[in-house]
Design a protein around this motif. Structure first.
Motif, PDB file in Angstrom:
ATOM      1  N   MET A  41      47.376  37.200  37.759  1.00 36.06           N
ATOM      2  CA  MET A  41      46.061  37.740  38.109  1.00 36.06           C
ATOM      3  C   MET A  41      46.212  39.018  38.936  1.00 36.06           C
ATOM      4  O   MET A  41      45.560  40.032  38.653  1.00 36.06           O
ATOM      5  CB  MET A  41      45.254  36.703  38.899  1.00 36.06           C
ATOM      6  N   LEU A  42      47.082  38.981  39.930  1.00 30.83           N
ATOM      7  CA  LEU A  42      47.310  40.167  40.760  1.00 30.83           C
ATOM      8  C   LEU A  42      47.917  41.304  39.956  1.00 30.83           C
ATOM      9  O   LEU A  42      47.578  42.481  40.171  1.00 30.83           O
ATOM     10  CB  LEU A  42      48.199  39.824  41.947  1.00 30.83           C
ATOM     11  N   ALA A  43      48.789  40.993  39.015  1.00 29.97           N
ATOM     12  CA  ALA A  43      49.390  42.031  38.171  1.00 29.97           C
ATOM     13  C   ALA A  43      48.310  42.735  37.351  1.00 29.97           C
ATOM     14  O   ALA A  43      48.354  43.963  37.184  1.00 29.97           O
ATOM     15  CB  ALA A  43      50.456  41.430  37.265  1.00 29.97           C
ATOM     16  N   GLU A  46      46.379  44.977  39.752  1.00 33.30           N
ATOM     17  CA  GLU A  46      47.211  46.145  40.083  1.00 33.30           C
ATOM     18  C   GLU A  46      47.243  47.134  38.924  1.00 33.30           C
ATOM     19  O   GLU A  46      47.186  48.354  39.129  1.00 33.30           O
ATOM     20  CB  GLU A  46      48.635  45.713  40.435  1.00 33.30           C
ATOM     21  N   LEU A  47      47.329  46.627  37.706  1.00 34.35           N
ATOM     22  CA  LEU A  47      47.299  47.494  36.536  1.00 34.35           C
ATOM     23  C   LEU A  47      45.976  48.252  36.475  1.00 34.35           C
ATOM     24  O   LEU A  47      45.946  49.459  36.221  1.00 34.35           O
ATOM     25  CB  LEU A  47      47.514  46.666  35.266  1.00 34.35           C
ATOM     26  N   ALA A  48      44.891  47.557  36.750  1.00 36.80           N
ATOM     27  CA  ALA A  48      43.569  48.199  36.735  1.00 36.80           C
ATOM     28  C   ALA A  48      43.466  49.277  37.805  1.00 36.80           C
ATOM     29  O   ALA A  48      42.973  50.377  37.545  1.00 36.80           O
ATOM     30  CB  ALA A  48      42.475  47.144  36.934  1.00 36.80           C
ATOM     31  N   VAL A  49      43.943  48.976  39.009  1.00 38.35           N
ATOM     32  CA  VAL A  49      43.853  49.924  40.119  1.00 38.35           C
ATOM     33  C   VAL A  49      44.667  51.184  39.832  1.00 38.35           C
ATOM     34  O   VAL A  49      44.252  52.286  40.154  1.00 38.35           O
ATOM     35  CB  VAL A  49      44.318  49.262  41.436  1.00 38.35           C
ATOM     36  N   THR A  50      45.800  51.028  39.184  1.00 41.83           N
ATOM     37  CA  THR A  50      46.689  52.169  38.951  1.00 41.83           C
ATOM     38  C   THR A  50      46.532  52.795  37.577  1.00 41.83           C
ATOM     39  O   THR A  50      47.240  53.746  37.246  1.00 41.83           O
ATOM     40  CB  THR A  50      48.165  51.741  39.132  1.00 41.83           C
ATOM     41  N   ALA A  82      38.926  33.304  34.227  1.00 35.73           N
ATOM     42  CA  ALA A  82      39.445  34.336  33.325  1.00 35.73           C
ATOM     43  C   ALA A  82      38.395  35.422  33.100  1.00 35.73           C
ATOM     44  O   ALA A  82      38.703  36.618  33.161  1.00 35.73           O
ATOM     45  CB  ALA A  82      39.865  33.713  31.997  1.00 35.73           C
ATOM     46  N   GLU A  83      37.161  35.019  32.870  1.00 36.09           N
ATOM     47  CA  GLU A  83      36.087  35.995  32.666  1.00 36.09           C
ATOM     48  C   GLU A  83      35.914  36.872  33.904  1.00 36.09           C
ATOM     49  O   GLU A  83      35.766  38.090  33.795  1.00 36.09           O
ATOM     50  CB  GLU A  83      34.773  35.273  32.347  1.00 36.09           C
ATOM     51  N   ARG A  84      35.963  36.265  35.067  1.00 37.82           N
ATOM     52  CA  ARG A  84      35.793  37.029  36.309  1.00 37.82           C
ATOM     53  C   ARG A  84      36.913  38.038  36.516  1.00 37.82           C
ATOM     54  O   ARG A  84      36.669  39.189  36.874  1.00 37.82           O
ATOM     55  CB  ARG A  84      35.711  36.084  37.505  1.00 37.82           C
ATOM     56  N   VAL A  85      38.156  37.632  36.312  1.00 37.45           N
ATOM     57  CA  VAL A  85      39.266  38.547  36.582  1.00 37.45           C
ATOM     58  C   VAL A  85      39.309  39.685  35.566  1.00 37.45           C
ATOM     59  O   VAL A  85      39.551  40.834  35.929  1.00 37.45           O
ATOM     60  CB  VAL A  85      40.619  37.814  36.693  1.00 37.45           C
ATOM     61  N   PHE A  86      39.050  39.398  34.295  1.00 32.44           N
ATOM     62  CA  PHE A  86      39.035  40.485  33.314  1.00 32.44           C
ATOM     63  C   PHE A  86      37.851  41.416  33.549  1.00 32.44           C
ATOM     64  O   PHE A  86      37.985  42.636  33.453  1.00 32.44           O
ATOM     65  CB  PHE A  86      39.011  39.932  31.885  1.00 32.44           C
ATOM     66  N   SER A  87      36.693  40.864  33.890  1.00 38.60           N
ATOM     67  CA  SER A  87      35.527  41.707  34.189  1.00 38.60           C
ATOM     68  C   SER A  87      35.777  42.578  35.411  1.00 38.60           C
ATOM     69  O   SER A  87      35.425  43.762  35.422  1.00 38.60           O
ATOM     70  CB  SER A  87      34.290  40.835  34.420  1.00 38.60           C
ATOM     71  N   LEU A  88      36.380  42.001  36.432  1.00 36.24           N
ATOM     72  CA  LEU A  88      36.711  42.758  37.636  1.00 36.24           C
ATOM     73  C   LEU A  88      37.688  43.887  37.303  1.00 36.24           C
ATOM     74  O   LEU A  88      37.514  45.027  37.746  1.00 36.24           O
ATOM     75  CB  LEU A  88      37.306  41.837  38.698  1.00 36.24           C
ATOM     76  N   ALA A  89      38.710  43.590  36.520  1.00 39.34           N
ATOM     77  CA  ALA A  89      39.701  44.607  36.156  1.00 39.34           C
ATOM     78  C   ALA A  89      39.049  45.747  35.377  1.00 39.34           C
ATOM     79  O   ALA A  89      39.320  46.927  35.640  1.00 39.34           O
ATOM     80  CB  ALA A  89      40.832  43.975  35.351  1.00 39.34           C
ATOM     81  N   VAL A  90      38.182  45.420  34.437  1.00 41.42           N
ATOM     82  CA  VAL A  90      37.486  46.456  33.668  1.00 41.42           C
ATOM     83  C   VAL A  90      36.581  47.275  34.585  1.00 41.42           C
ATOM     84  O   VAL A  90      36.500  48.499  34.469  1.00 41.42           O
ATOM     85  CB  VAL A  90      36.687  45.828  32.507  1.00 41.42           C
ATOM     86  N   ILE A  92      37.028  47.851  37.794  1.00 42.82           N
ATOM     87  CA  ILE A  92      37.882  48.716  38.611  1.00 42.82           C
ATOM     88  C   ILE A  92      38.276  49.972  37.835  1.00 42.82           C
ATOM     89  O   ILE A  92      38.175  51.081  38.345  1.00 42.82           O
ATOM     90  CB  ILE A  92      39.138  47.953  39.084  1.00 42.82           C
ATOM     91  N   VAL A  93      38.712  49.801  36.597  1.00 41.87           N
ATOM     92  CA  VAL A  93      39.096  50.951  35.773  1.00 41.87           C
ATOM     93  C   VAL A  93      37.894  51.849  35.532  1.00 41.87           C
ATOM     94  O   VAL A  93      37.981  53.071  35.619  1.00 41.87           O
ATOM     95  CB  VAL A  93      39.716  50.493  34.433  1.00 41.87           C
ATOM     96  N   GLY A  94      36.747  51.242  35.253  1.00 42.70           N
ATOM     97  CA  GLY A  94      35.533  52.018  34.988  1.00 42.70           C
ATOM     98  C   GLY A  94      35.063  52.826  36.175  1.00 42.70           C
ATOM     99  O   GLY A  94      34.627  53.964  36.035  1.00 42.70           O
ATOM    100  N   ARG A  95      35.160  52.279  37.355  1.00 43.48           N
ATOM    101  CA  ARG A  95      34.740  53.012  38.552  1.00 43.48           C
ATOM    102  C   ARG A  95      35.612  54.240  38.768  1.00 43.48           C
ATOM    103  O   ARG A  95      35.128  55.289  39.160  1.00 43.48           O
ATOM    104  CB  ARG A  95      34.803  52.111  39.783  1.00 43.48           C
ATOM    105  N   ARG A  96      36.891  54.097  38.517  1.00 42.85           N
ATOM    106  CA  ARG A  96      37.803  55.231  38.686  1.00 42.85           C
ATOM    107  C   ARG A  96      37.545  56.289  37.613  1.00 42.85           C
ATOM    108  O   ARG A  96      37.653  57.469  37.874  1.00 42.85           O
ATOM    109  CB  ARG A  96      39.236  54.723  38.636  1.00 42.85           C
TER     110      ARG A  96
END
Length: 118
Positions: A41-43, A46-50, A82-90, A92-96
């Motif tokens: 989950m953290l990976a 981290e992928l989304a943030v970077t 799973a839905e929450r973590v993938f939505s959060l990752a998307v 994060i990428v979208g905000r950047r």
């Protein structure tokens, strides 16, 4: 004595029908565990943030454009997680991608407060 090697997750869950499993088998299997493995989950986070900071064009990873479809196309031990973590990752990428909010044209609030006090 016969030793049987465990089958990769992609073979057990996707049966070869998942495009991500064929293109990025290791990352695919890692993503399959985001709902049960905190490191996975953290990976993903981290992928989304970077994502916009590092060049992943040569990396064998499933990209953000596929994350929500990936989440929808797989079975999860904890579907809500799973839905929450993938939505959060998307998100994060979208905000950047949208960028940071523009700075105000006028003085900052701190400057206005200093003027009023002074």
């Amino acid at each position: 004595m016969t030793i049987i090697a465990p089958a990769p997750l992609r073979l057990l869950t996707c049966r070869g029908a998942c495009p991500a499993a064929a293109r990025f088998p290791e990352h695919h299997d890692r993503l399959l565990s985001v709902d049960t493995d905190i490191d996975a989950m953290l990976a993903l986070v981290e992928l989304a943030v970077t994502w916009h900071e590092l060049d992943y064009s040569e990396s064998p990873v499933v990209g953000p454009a596929e994350w929500l479809r990936f989440a929808d196309n797989h079975d999860w031990t904890y579907p809500d997680r799973a839905e929450r973590v993938f939505s959060l990752a998307v998100d994060i990428v979208g905000r950047r991608a949208v960028g940071l909010p523009p700075e105000a044209a006028g003085p900052s609030l701190a400057s206005v407060v200093d003027l009023v006090r002074g």
